[in-house]
Structure formats: structure tokens, C-alpha cells
Design an enzyme around this catalytic site. Structure first.
Site, PDB file in Angstrom:
ATOM      1  NE  ARG A 241     -38.306  12.626   3.402  1.00  0.00           N
ATOM      2  CZ  ARG A 241     -37.828  13.523   2.537  1.00  0.00           C
ATOM      3  NH1 ARG A 241     -38.631  14.123   1.702  1.00  0.00           N
ATOM      4  NH2 ARG A 241     -36.531  13.809   2.517  1.00  0.00           N
TER       5      ARG A 241
ATOM      6  CE1 TYR B 101     -25.090  14.318  -0.480  1.00  0.00           C
ATOM      7  CE2 TYR B 101     -27.277  14.712  -1.385  1.00  0.00           C
ATOM      8  CZ  TYR B 101     -26.187  15.141  -0.640  1.00  0.00           C
ATOM      9  OH  TYR B 101     -26.220  16.376  -0.061  1.00  0.00           O
ATOM     10  N   GLY B 102     -25.398   8.191  -1.915  1.00  0.00           N
ATOM     11  CA  GLY B 102     -25.789   6.807  -2.195  1.00  0.00           C
ATOM     12  C   GLY B 102     -27.218   6.651  -2.661  1.00  0.00           C
TER      13      GLY B 102
ATOM     14  CG  ASN C 212     -35.583  12.217  -0.375  1.00  0.00           C
ATOM     15  OD1 ASN C 212     -34.546  11.984   0.250  1.00  0.00           O
ATOM     16  ND2 ASN C 212     -35.677  13.199  -1.251  1.00  0.00           N
TER      17      ASN C 212
ATOM     18  NE  ARG D  38     -37.952 -25.158 -11.056  1.00  0.00           N
ATOM     19  CZ  ARG D  38     -38.134 -26.342 -10.467  1.00  0.00           C
ATOM     20  NH1 ARG D  38     -38.994 -27.213 -10.994  1.00  0.00           N
ATOM     21  NH2 ARG D  38     -37.473 -26.655  -9.389  1.00  0.00           N
TER      22      ARG D  38
ATOM     23  CG  ASN E 207     -40.153 -35.468 -30.844  1.00  0.00           C
ATOM     24  OD1 ASN E 207     -40.141 -34.301 -31.179  1.00  0.00           O
ATOM     25  ND2 ASN E 207     -41.246 -36.068 -30.379  1.00  0.00           N
TER      26      ASN E 207
ATOM     27  CG  ASN F 170     -36.971 -34.670 -10.728  1.00  0.00           C
ATOM     28  OD1 ASN F 170     -38.165 -34.804 -10.464  1.00  0.00           O
ATOM     29  ND2 ASN F 170     -36.348 -33.517 -10.596  1.00  0.00           N
TER      30      ASN F 170
ATOM     31  CB  SER G  23     -47.726 -39.189 -26.267  1.00  0.00           C
ATOM     32  OG  SER G  23     -47.534 -38.416 -27.419  1.00  0.00           O
TER      33      SER G  23
HETATM   34  C1  UD1 Z   1     -28.666  17.954   1.224  1.00  0.00           C
HETATM   35  C2  UD1 Z   1     -27.975  19.305   1.123  1.00  0.00           C
HETATM   36  C3  UD1 Z   1     -28.836  20.236   0.291  1.00  0.00           C
HETATM   37  C4  UD1 Z   1     -29.073  19.651  -1.076  1.00  0.00           C
HETATM   38  C5  UD1 Z   1     -29.657  18.254  -0.958  1.00  0.00           C
HETATM   39  C6  UD1 Z   1     -29.699  17.605  -2.309  1.00  0.00           C
HETATM   40  C7  UD1 Z   1     -26.729  19.613   3.187  1.00  0.00           C
HETATM   41  C8  UD1 Z   1     -26.694  20.275   4.512  1.00  0.00           C
HETATM   42  N1  UD1 Z   1     -27.801  19.850   2.457  1.00  0.00           N
HETATM   43  O1  UD1 Z   1     -29.873  18.151   1.916  1.00  0.00           O
HETATM   44  O2  UD1 Z   1     -28.195  21.502   0.154  1.00  0.00           O
HETATM   45  O3  UD1 Z   1     -29.926  20.471  -1.844  1.00  0.00           O
HETATM   46  O4  UD1 Z   1     -28.852  17.433  -0.097  1.00  0.00           O
HETATM   47  O5  UD1 Z   1     -30.327  16.363  -2.245  1.00  0.00           O
HETATM   48  O6  UD1 Z   1     -25.790  18.934   2.833  1.00  0.00           O
HETATM   49  N2  UD1 Z   1     -26.128  11.726   4.990  1.00  0.00           N
HETATM   50  C9  UD1 Z   1     -25.157  11.098   5.740  1.00  0.00           C
HETATM   51  N3  UD1 Z   1     -25.032  11.450   7.038  1.00  0.00           N
HETATM   52  C10 UD1 Z   1     -25.806  12.393   7.619  1.00  0.00           C
HETATM   53  C11 UD1 Z   1     -26.795  13.027   6.841  1.00  0.00           C
HETATM   54  C12 UD1 Z   1     -26.924  12.668   5.523  1.00  0.00           C
HETATM   55  O7  UD1 Z   1     -24.440  10.232   5.241  1.00  0.00           O
HETATM   56  O8  UD1 Z   1     -25.632  12.657   8.806  1.00  0.00           O
HETATM   57  C13 UD1 Z   1     -26.290  11.323   3.585  1.00  0.00           C
HETATM   58  C14 UD1 Z   1     -27.651  10.696   3.323  1.00  0.00           C
HETATM   59  O9  UD1 Z   1     -27.599   9.297   3.480  1.00  0.00           O
HETATM   60  C15 UD1 Z   1     -27.903  11.100   1.879  1.00  0.00           C
HETATM   61  C16 UD1 Z   1     -27.175  12.423   1.739  1.00  0.00           C
HETATM   62  O10 UD1 Z   1     -26.237  12.471   2.781  1.00  0.00           O
HETATM   63  O11 UD1 Z   1     -27.350  10.176   0.970  1.00  0.00           O
HETATM   64  C17 UD1 Z   1     -28.111  13.606   1.798  1.00  0.00           C
HETATM   65  O12 UD1 Z   1     -28.766  13.620   3.034  1.00  0.00           O
HETATM   66  P1  UD1 Z   1     -30.171  14.309   3.195  1.00  0.00           P
HETATM   67  O13 UD1 Z   1     -30.569  14.247   4.617  1.00  0.00           O
HETATM   68  O14 UD1 Z   1     -31.117  13.760   2.193  1.00  0.00           O
HETATM   69  O15 UD1 Z   1     -29.789  15.822   2.830  1.00  0.00           O
HETATM   70  P2  UD1 Z   1     -30.811  16.969   2.547  1.00  0.00           P
HETATM   71  O16 UD1 Z   1     -31.320  17.482   3.830  1.00  0.00           O
HETATM   72  O17 UD1 Z   1     -31.778  16.530   1.537  1.00  0.00           O
HETATM   73 CA    CA Z   2     -32.296  14.158   0.333  1.00  0.00          CA
END
Ligand code: UD1
Ligand code: CA
Length: 531
Positions: free
Chosen positions: A50, A139-140, A266, A371, A415, A424, A443
């Protein structure tokens, strides 16, 4: 003669630390002790479609850092035994970025099986066998989560002696999130995903943030038994909650009041929203530390910046990267400072500057461009429409107007006259100009590098300096001035210039003609000139 000083790191390298006080995290901790977690696993394998971007989602930045760097820094603050990020999408690019943010961070690869549960399983597989203790999952793409909140999560987890503690929050619009299903006694039963939920379950407004503390053994065993029997055909981490409950283990919830901390990015709309919220928090933290911010709405400060007390920041100012600003400064309006060190009491107005030092009490701008590698000494001045690069300018030296100073070393109290250029570049290589202390350079002086000007020297206006100038000398380019009388009448007849010249000649010729031309009585002077 001044000597060149240190070289800086780049903004992307980001290794240079600001010297001033660090801004504290905006949200306080419950202040309860907890044991060191065995591991924090940061999930970052998802694709982030997305975002509609060539850049992997977790590498997009807010507040001067990638989303992933924010997540790693918050996790690192817990001092876990192992810190690990799970990657898959754009694996090499993300892995290289992780190494640059936190060289000790481990990297685990997720395979082709999808889902947050599988991601954690792959993460555990890359950690030592039989790991025990607490495993935190984050989460990252959740950048505002603080170390303080993670500490609170651990404190709740340990106080409840639970198998799982999940961070939840109450949202007015819970759409898209997993819902927290509680028992009649209020305890957490399970988590149901939006797509798998019944109509009744969708009415629940308590949502899963996706951040948890797990008992490592329960987590490993539960994941091993999980299938992918759900609408999305994924291995859900959320299902660990139900498994733990079914085994009679305690599942707790830590309800987070500061809901933005659990919000993920997202798309680019959420990126801007969380970026603005992070900035609001950073600007407030700076004011709490004593900075005066005139217009918080148009002031952007990266989380890595420090600002001293009673420094005033005027509207439309960006303080970025590893910038540190001292106390009692005036910064802005309309100023962007990136990786800058600004000393106490300096004034920087309508300026763009990066990887440079502005000394205490110095003045820069309006309309200056510094710079990388500029070092302006204490009480020095870089004035209006001046560009500098790799220029060491000694204490009290001034470049007030309309100049380019590149690859230069300038002593103290010197000055540089208006409209001077440090020439340069000879078309092949760059060369250095060295100017001593207490020089008075005229100047429109051109310094054709490499060239050296000794202490206390003077230059006349319009001088082109091609050879070294000894201390105390005056240097002038004294080609004789040539006058070609009547050139305009001859070569530009009928032009406005020619008419103006004719009027001047008529005024000089006599009282009658002169009065008509100039509208004033010239008296005896005209006659005098006629002779
Ligand atoms: C997930 C949760 C949901 C929660 C929401 C909060 C699950 C099944 N659902 O849903 O309950 O409300 O987060 O934001 O866990 N990721 C991986 N590998 C994968 C899938 C995802 O590393 O195979 C990582 C993504 O990079 C991301 C995080 O997990 O950082 C969440 O993934 P995302 O697909 O956004 O989860 P949601 O479906 O939003
Ligand atoms: Ca998410």
C-alpha cells in the site's frame, strides 16, 4: 595562520553524536523493574504494497530516521540479550540498512510461508536452541513506540507471571485490526482477525497492537502446533494466545492509553500523520528542555537533534540529523540546518547549512549557504548572499556580502570585502586559498588558488590575486583606467544612453540650454565651464 580541523561524518552515516543534552522520551515509564528480556524480535518481512513505493516500507523515514531504525532503537533500549529483525521483502537492502543502524542486531530470514506467526517462528529458529525467558515481539513499521512503553509491557508481563502479555488499545474505529476477545471474568481469551471475525466480534473496540511479551517456551511450542486454517491462509501469531489459554496459562493485556504509539504505517498518508505526530512530540520535548519555539507547527526537529536553553527558534525552521544547537542562539526564520554544530549565542537567519560548525557568538545570514566543511570561528560573520564550502574561517573574521569562499583557510580578525570569489577550481582540480590574520581585503577581490596572503595584508578593490602576497603588503591590480570620449554617441546613436549623455553635454555648455535640459539655474558655473 589557522589550521584545518576535523572532518565530519555524513548524515546518512550518522555516526557523529550531538554534544548537547539529549531530548528525553515524551512518555514516562511506570518505573517498575523487570528482568532483561531474552530477545526482542522485530517483524519487518512484509511487503508494504500500500506504500506504492520503490523503497521498502520500513526504510521510509520520519523524524530523520527510518521506521525500522525507530523500532530497533526502542527495542535496543530494553537491552535484550538478543535483538533480531525478521526480513524477507527486499532482504539485502533492508539487511544492509539494519547493519548501518545497529551493527549488533541479528537478521533472520522468513521463508515463503506467510504470516506473523511464521515470521516469529523463523526468528526463533535463528536464535539459540532452547532459549528461555521472555521474548518481546514488535513491528518494524510502528515508529512511535517507546522503550518506556516496552518496559511497562515487561513489568506487567512479569507481575502477572503470564505466558503471553499483549499490548492493546481502545479505538473508536477498530476496522482492520485483530480484536481482543475477553472472557466473562475479563481475562483475554483469544484474538480474532477482522477478516475472520463474526459480526458481533467486529463490534469489539479493543484491538491488538501486535506488540507482545511471550514466555519463550510457550511461544515456541504453540507456534510449532499452529496451522494456516484462516481466511488469509497465513500462520497467525495471534493464535498463540488461544493456544496458551487452552493450556491453562495466563494471558494478560497491557492497555496502552497513548494509542498512537501502537499505530503502524501502511501508506503514505499514515507516514505523514505519524511523522507530524512524532515532530509534535519532539518539539514539545525540546521546549520542556528549555528551547523557545515560536511556531511549533512550522518547526521540524529530528529526534537526533539537541537544543540548548533559551535558544529561540523562529518559524519555518528545520533542524535535522546530528545537529546540536547551543544555548541562547537565534535560529531562523526560514532556516534548514543538517548535521550542524552551532555554538552558544550564535545567530543564524534564513540559512541553509550542512555538516559545518558555527562558532559561539557568530552571525550567519540572512541568505547564506554553508556547504560541508565550513567552520566559522567565534564571533565570526558569514553574511548576506555568501556561499562557503570547506572553509575554515577564524575567530572574528567576516565575509559580510555577496561572496563565494571555497577551499579556504582564513585567519582571525580578517575582513573579506563584498563580492569576493575564492577561485578554487582550474577546470581540473580544486586548490586552496590561505589568508592570514587581521587582513583587510578589498571588495571584488579574486583569489586564484593556490595562493597565500600573509598576516595583516591589504588588497585594493577589484584585485585579482594570482601570486602569494607577503605579510603587511598592499596588493592591487593597477591596470590604467582607459576613457574613450564620445564612444556612446558614435556607437549607440539615438539610444536612451546617447540622449542622456547629450543632455549632460548641453548642461555643461551654457546657462540657457542648461536650464532647459536640467530644469535648474546653473549661473556662473556654466559660463565658467564654457571657457
Ligand atoms: C497484525 C495482527 C493484528 C493486529 C495488527 C496490528 C496478525 C495475524 N494480525 O495484522 O491482530 O491488529 O497486526 O497492526 O498477527 N510481517 C512479517 N511477515 C509476514 C507478515 C507480516 O514479518 O509474513 C510483519 C510485517 O512486516 C509488519 C507486521 O508483521 O511489520 C504486521 O504485518 P501486517 O500484515 O501489517 O499485519 P496485519 O494484517 O495488519
Ligand atoms: Ca499492519
Amino acid at each position: 595562520m589557522p589550521r584545518p580541523r576535523r572532518v565530519f561524518g555524513s548524515r546518512t552515516g550518522g555516526r557523529r553524536r550531538p554534544s548537547g543534552p539529549r531530548l528525553p522520551g515524551p512518555v514516562g515509564s511506570l518505573d517498575v523493574t523487570h528482568t532483561r528480556p531474552a530477545a526482542v524480535i522485530v517483524l519487518a518481512a512484509g511487503e508494504g504494497t500500500r506504500m506504492k513505493s520503490a523503497t521498502p516500507k520500513v526504510l521510509h523515514t520520519i523524524g530523520g530516521r527510518s521506521l525500522l531504525h525507530h523500532a530497533i532503537a526502542a527495542a535496543r533500549g530494553l537491552d535484550p540479550v538478543h535483538l533480531e529483525v525478521v526480513v524477507r521483502h527486499e532482504r539485502d537492502r533492508v539487511a544492509a540498512h539494519i547493519a548501518s543502524c545497529d551493527p549488533d542486531c541479528l537478521i533472520a530470514d522468513q521463508d515463503e510461508i506467510k504470516g506473523t506467526g511464521r515470521a516469529v517462528e523463523c526468528g526463533l529458529a535463528a536464535l539459540p536452541d532452547g532459549l528461555t525467558g521472555t521474548v518481546v515481539v514488535t513491528y518494524g513499521d510502528v515508529p512511535l513506540l517507546t522503550t518506556a512503553t516496552l518496559r511497562d509491557l515487561l513489568a506487567v508481563h512479569e507481575a502477572q507471571a503470564g505466558a503471553v502479555t499483549v499490548v492493546t488499545s481502545h479505538l473508536a474505529d477498530p476496522f482492520g485490526y485483530g480484536r481482543i476477545v475477553r472472557d466473562a471474568d475479563g481475562s483475554v481469551l483469544r484474538i480474532i482477525e477482522e477478516k475472520d471475525a463474526s459480526a458481533d466480534e467486529r463490534l469489539i473496540t479493543e484491538v491488538n497492537s501486535g506488540i507482545y511479551a511471550f514466555d519463550a517456551v510457550v511461544l515456541r511450542e504453540a507456534l510449532a502446533g499452529l496451522g494456516t486454517d484462516n481466511v488469509q491462509g497465513e500462520k497467525y501469531l495471534t493464535d498463540v494466545v488461544g493456544v496458551a489459554r487452552a493450556r491453562g496459562r495466563t494471558v494478560a493485556a497491557y492497555v496502552l492509553a497513548d494509542v498512537v504509539q501502537a499505530e503502524g504505517v501502511n501508506d503514505k498518508i499514515q507516514l505523514a500523520k505519524l511523522g507530524a505526530e512524532l515532530n509534535r512530540r519532539t518539539v514539545e520535548a525540546a521546549m520542556r528542555e528549555g528551547a523557545i519555539i515560536r511556531d511549533p507547527a512550522t518547526t521540524w526537529i529530528d529526534t537526533t537533534v539537541s537544543i540548548g536553553r533559551d535558544t529561540v527558534v523562529y518559524p519555518n525552521t528545520q533542524l535535522l540529523g546530528a545537529t546540536s544547537v547551543g544555548a541562547d542562539c537565534e535560529i531562523g526564520p526560514d532556516t534548514t540546518l543538517t548535521d550542524m554544530e552551532v555554538g552558544d549565542g550564535a545567530t543564524v537567519c534564513r540559512t541553509q547549512a550542512s555538516l559545518s560548525v558555527i562558532g559561539p557568538g557568530a552571525t550567519v545570514g540572512p541568505w547564506a549557504y554553508l556547504r560541508p566543511g565550513t567552520e566559522l570561528g567565534a564571533d565570526g560573520k558569514i553574511g548576506t548572499f555568501v556561499e562557503t564550502k570547506n572553509a575554515h574561517i577564524g575567530a572574528g573574521s567576516r565575509i559580510p556580502h555577496l561572496s563565494y569562499v571555497g577551499d579556504a583557510t582564513i585567519g582571525t580578525g580578517t575582513n573579506i570585502g563584498a563580492a569576493s570569489v575564492f577561485v578554487n577550481y582550474d577546470g581540473v582540480a580544486k586548490h586552496r586559498t590561505v589568508i592570514g590574520d587581521q587582513c583587510r581585503m578589498g571588495s571584488d577581490t579574486m583569489y586564484v588558488a593556490p595562493v597565500t596572503v600573509g598576516n595583516g595584508a591589504y588588497s585594493g578593490a577589484g584585485t585579482v590575486i594570482r601570486h602569494d602576497v607577503p605579510a603587511g603588503a598592499l596588493v592591487i591590480s593597477d591596470a590604467p583606467q582607459r576613457i574613450v570620449e564620445g564612444w556612446v554617441q558614435e556607437h549607440r546613436p539615438g539610444s536612451e544612453s546617447a540622449r542622456a549623455a547629450a543632455a549632460a553635454a548641453a548642461a555643461a555648455e551654457g546657462p540657457v540650454a542648461g536650464e532647459a535640459a536640467s530644469g535648474r539655474h546653473t549661473g556662473d558655473d556654466g559660463e565658467e565651464q564654457q571657457r
